[in-house]
Scaffold this motif. Structure first.
Motif, PDB file in Angstrom:
ATOM      1  N   VAL A   1      44.359  51.141  43.005  1.00  0.00           N
ATOM      2  CA  VAL A   1      44.283  50.627  44.256  1.00  0.00           C
ATOM      3  C   VAL A   1      43.900  48.969  43.609  1.00  0.00           C
ATOM      4  N   VAL A   2      43.105  48.836  42.942  1.00  0.00           N
ATOM      5  CA  VAL A   2      42.640  47.162  42.175  1.00  0.00           C
ATOM      6  C   VAL A   2      43.801  46.554  42.371  1.00  0.00           C
ATOM      7  N   TRP A   3      44.377  46.850  42.141  1.00  0.00           N
ATOM      8  CA  TRP A   3      46.247  46.206  41.150  1.00  0.00           C
ATOM      9  C   TRP A   3      47.134  46.351  42.651  1.00  0.00           C
ATOM     10  N   ALA A   4      46.878  46.950  43.321  1.00  0.00           N
ATOM     11  CA  ALA A   4      47.832  47.049  44.465  1.00  0.00           C
ATOM     12  C   ALA A   4      47.845  46.850  45.688  1.00  0.00           C
ATOM     13  N   GLY A   5      46.012  46.766  46.301  1.00  0.00           N
ATOM     14  CA  GLY A   5      45.434  46.543  47.424  1.00  0.00           C
ATOM     15  C   GLY A   5      45.260  44.993  47.682  1.00  0.00           C
ATOM     16  N   GLN A   6      45.241  44.402  48.861  1.00  0.00           N
ATOM     17  CA  GLN A   6      45.426  43.534  49.377  1.00  0.00           C
ATOM     18  C   GLN A   6      43.610  42.931  49.411  1.00  0.00           C
ATOM     19  N   SER A   7      42.601  43.219  49.296  1.00  0.00           N
ATOM     20  CA  SER A   7      41.364  42.705  49.408  1.00  0.00           C
ATOM     21  C   SER A   7      41.292  42.434  47.582  1.00  0.00           C
ATOM     22  N   THR A   8      41.826  43.208  46.780  1.00  0.00           N
ATOM     23  CA  THR A   8      41.536  43.126  45.344  1.00  0.00           C
ATOM     24  C   THR A   8      42.351  41.950  45.157  1.00  0.00           C
ATOM     25  N   ARG A   9      42.555  41.429  45.670  1.00  0.00           N
ATOM     26  CA  ARG A   9      44.030  40.255  44.965  1.00  0.00           C
ATOM     27  C   ARG A   9      43.479  39.517  43.811  1.00  0.00           C
ATOM     28  N   HIS A  10      42.231  39.139  44.241  1.00  0.00           N
ATOM     29  CA  HIS A  10      41.647  38.157  43.294  1.00  0.00           C
ATOM     30  C   HIS A  10      41.186  38.824  41.981  1.00  0.00           C
ATOM     31  N   ILE A  11      40.708  39.719  41.829  1.00  0.00           N
ATOM     32  CA  ILE A  11      40.200  41.008  40.996  1.00  0.00           C
ATOM     33  C   ILE A  11      42.295  41.189  40.032  1.00  0.00           C
ATOM     34  N   LYS A  12      42.489  41.679  40.437  1.00  0.00           N
ATOM     35  CA  LYS A  12      44.071  41.439  40.431  1.00  0.00           C
ATOM     36  C   LYS A  12      44.314  40.153  39.579  1.00  0.00           C
ATOM     37  N   GLN A  13      44.602  39.021  40.170  1.00  0.00           N
ATOM     38  CA  GLN A  13      44.752  37.422  39.479  1.00  0.00           C
ATOM     39  C   GLN A  13      44.274  37.422  38.252  1.00  0.00           C
ATOM     40  N   ALA A  14      42.690  37.779  38.124  1.00  0.00           N
ATOM     41  CA  ALA A  14      42.126  37.926  36.554  1.00  0.00           C
ATOM     42  C   ALA A  14      42.340  39.046  36.066  1.00  0.00           C
ATOM     43  N   LEU A  15      43.216  39.725  35.943  1.00  0.00           N
ATOM     44  CA  LEU A  15      43.985  40.609  36.224  1.00  0.00           C
ATOM     45  C   LEU A  15      45.834  40.346  35.114  1.00  0.00           C
ATOM     46  N   ASP A  16      45.667  39.747  36.159  1.00  0.00           N
ATOM     47  CA  ASP A  16      47.823  39.084  35.795  1.00  0.00           C
ATOM     48  C   ASP A  16      47.033  37.730  34.507  1.00  0.00           C
ATOM     49  N   ASP A  17      46.066  37.249  35.305  1.00  0.00           N
ATOM     50  CA  ASP A  17      45.558  35.937  34.130  1.00  0.00           C
ATOM     51  C   ASP A  17      45.543  36.389  33.040  1.00  0.00           C
ATOM     52  N   ALA A  18      44.814  37.387  31.951  1.00  0.00           N
ATOM     53  CA  ALA A  18      45.327  37.930  30.982  1.00  0.00           C
ATOM     54  C   ALA A  18      45.829  38.952  31.020  1.00  0.00           C
ATOM     55  N   GLY A  19      47.216  38.900  30.805  1.00  0.00           N
ATOM     56  CA  GLY A  19      48.577  39.643  30.405  1.00  0.00           C
ATOM     57  C   GLY A  19      48.417  40.896  30.749  1.00  0.00           C
ATOM     58  N   MET A  20      47.657  42.343  31.973  1.00  0.00           N
ATOM     59  CA  MET A  20      47.307  43.482  32.096  1.00  0.00           C
ATOM     60  C   MET A  20      48.952  43.790  32.736  1.00  0.00           C
ATOM     61  N   THR A  21      48.793  44.955  32.453  1.00  0.00           N
ATOM     62  CA  THR A  21      49.786  45.422  34.263  1.00  0.00           C
ATOM     63  C   THR A  21      49.524  46.555  34.478  1.00  0.00           C
ATOM     64  N   GLN A  22      50.215  46.923  35.276  1.00  0.00           N
ATOM     65  CA  GLN A  22      49.072  48.601  36.642  1.00  0.00           C
ATOM     66  C   GLN A  22      48.492  49.352  35.121  1.00  0.00           C
ATOM     67  N   ASP A  23      50.245  50.164  34.745  1.00  0.00           N
ATOM     68  CA  ASP A  23      49.101  50.987  33.679  1.00  0.00           C
ATOM     69  C   ASP A  23      48.281  51.149  33.049  1.00  0.00           C
ATOM     70  N   ARG A  24      47.918  49.880  32.587  1.00  0.00           N
ATOM     71  CA  ARG A  24      46.448  49.520  31.433  1.00  0.00           C
ATOM     72  C   ARG A  24      45.279  49.839  32.018  1.00  0.00           C
TER      73      ARG A  24
END
Length: 426
Positions: A284-307
């Motif tokens: 949900v955090v990865w794919a949800g529209q309202s958590t896009r700012h959290i996904k950005q932080a995870l993306d910036d750290a090189g994370m993936t959805q599975d991880r």
């Protein structure tokens, strides 16, 4: 053609609602082991705490956090267990809004509510307060707050007292879901509207939004979820002390996740209304529209959805489907409502459909309702009334069934001694 146009219109509306608040903050990825360490040390799991050297190595820290989640799943009775608070008390005060957005109309509403309260022009309300068994670095967050909506005494003294714990959505203000509680009162059902961790009066002073409940700080998010679950269970402890016999939980969005986890670990929770439900917290955090700012932080750290999914598996409903249906959790006795939306961009529909499949597989007694809108548009007219009808009518029927079951059980228990007496007399 009409269906496609309706979908585009709904997605556009949903997107406007999820992008109108400009005070979302992108906070960098943090492992947050310090938020989990007190629990681990207190329950004999200190060996799971990585060394300071490992915490400085991103790969080693991630591996340690993933292993920690598996440990918590195996020992979920302990993770979601607690010592009953000893400081339950009711507090009278004027309700406040505690908004999480800075839109001019919201700030004006907040100012007006404060003015009316200061002038004594609004009635005070009762709030259940107690110290949460899960401690955090924020004292205001650790003082649990639940607005109390007691139902009037019923004219039939034999009628069992029934109550429900209500958990609104992430970033809800303090007035969200209050009207539902009033509706339940008219049904003869008392309600505790629980402020989630880091929400409204529990929100640390440095925050505008309830960011610490869900963020790119992995350990703090785990801690917040544990705190929410044990707080729900503590509310039921207090209700039991007041003589209540039947209990339910209603949760919306993030509140639905918290309510599910509480029910999976507490057989007392018989009535369950999950309003917007999903599978894995990380998905949900990865794919949800309202958590896009959290996904950005995870993306910036090189994370993936599975991880990310692995890092929050201990607080994911998908980890406990078999658990909630088990006899240990009172699964065969539970009554469940599952509500999801066809055009949800925050809890994507594909995940909600997986919940439906899982509930069917494990044999839960559930019914589903589908909203013709999205996640945020559920709070808009006319969809809020449709959703309210779904939840209100289910809760009314479910508690009514519990009363009938108790009455039938009482009748059976009374007939048994009579039958035994007849046998003896013969």
């Amino acid at each position: 053609m009409f269906k496609e146009k309706y979908a585009r219109w709904m997605y556009d509306w949903e997107t406007r609602l999820t992008t109108r608040d400009e005070n979302r903050v992108v906070r960098p990825l943090e492992w947050g082991f310090e938020f989990i360490e007190p629990f681990l040390e207190a329950h004999g799991f200190s060996a799971a705490i990585p060394t300071p050297e490992s915490m400085r190595d991103p790969a080693a820290a991630e591996s340690a956090m993933a292993r920690l989640n598996q440990l918590l799943i195996r020992h979920s009775d302990v993770f979601f267990g607690y010592e009953k608070p000893t400081d339950f008390r009711l507090e009278d005060r004027h309700p406040e809004l505690f908004p999480t957005n800075v839109r001019p109309e919201t700030l004006a509403k907040d100012a007006e509510i404060k003015r009316l309260g200061a002038e004594g022009k609004t009635p005070s309300a009762q709030f259940l307060r107690f110290t949460s068994p899960e401690r955090t670095p924020y004292p205001e967050n650790d003082l649990v707050n639940a607005r109390w909506y007691p139902a009037p005494e019923h004219k039939d003294p034999r009628r069992p007292k029934q109550a429900i714990v209500v958990m609104p959505q992430w970033n809800a203000d303090a007035f969200s879901h209050n009207s539902l509680c009033s509706i339940f009162n008219r049904m003869g059902i008392s309600a505790l509207r629980l402020s989630k961790p880091y929400h409204d009066i529990r929100r640390p002073i440095e925050l505008e939004r309830s960011d610490y409940a869900v963020s790119a700080n992995i350990g703090r998010t785990l801690s917040a979820c544990r705190q929410a679950v044990v707080d729900i269970r503590c509310c039921i402890d207090w209700l039991e002390e007041q003589g209540y016999e039947h209990f339910g939980v209603l949760g919306t969005s993030l509140g639905s996740c918290y309510g599910f986890l509480a029910s999976a670990h507490d057989p007392r929770i018989r009535v369950n209304a999950f309003n917007h439900a999903s599978t894995a917290f990380g998905d949900v955090v990865w794919a949800g529209q309202s958590t896009r700012h959290i996904k950005q932080a995870l993306d910036d750290a090189g994370m993936t959805q599975d991880r990310v999914r692995a890092l929050w598996s201990a607080i994911s409903p998908v980890s406990y489907y078999d658990r909630i249906a088990s006899a240990k959790a009172g699964g065969p006795e539970k009554k469940v409502l599952l509500v999801y939306a066809n055009y949800d961009l925050t809890f994507p529909k594909e995940y909600s459909l997986q919940v439906v499949e899982a509930f069917t597989r494990v044999g839960l007694n559930y019914e589903k309702r589908v909203l013709p809108c999205g996640h945020y548009t559920t709070g808009e007219t006319p969809f809020q009334y449709i959703d309210g009808w779904y939840m209100g009518s289910f809760v009314h029927r479910a508690f009514k069934e519990l009363r009938r079951e108790k009455a039938a059980g009482a009748a059976t228990s009374q007939s048994v001694p009579e039958a035994e007496e007849d046998l003896v007399s013969r």
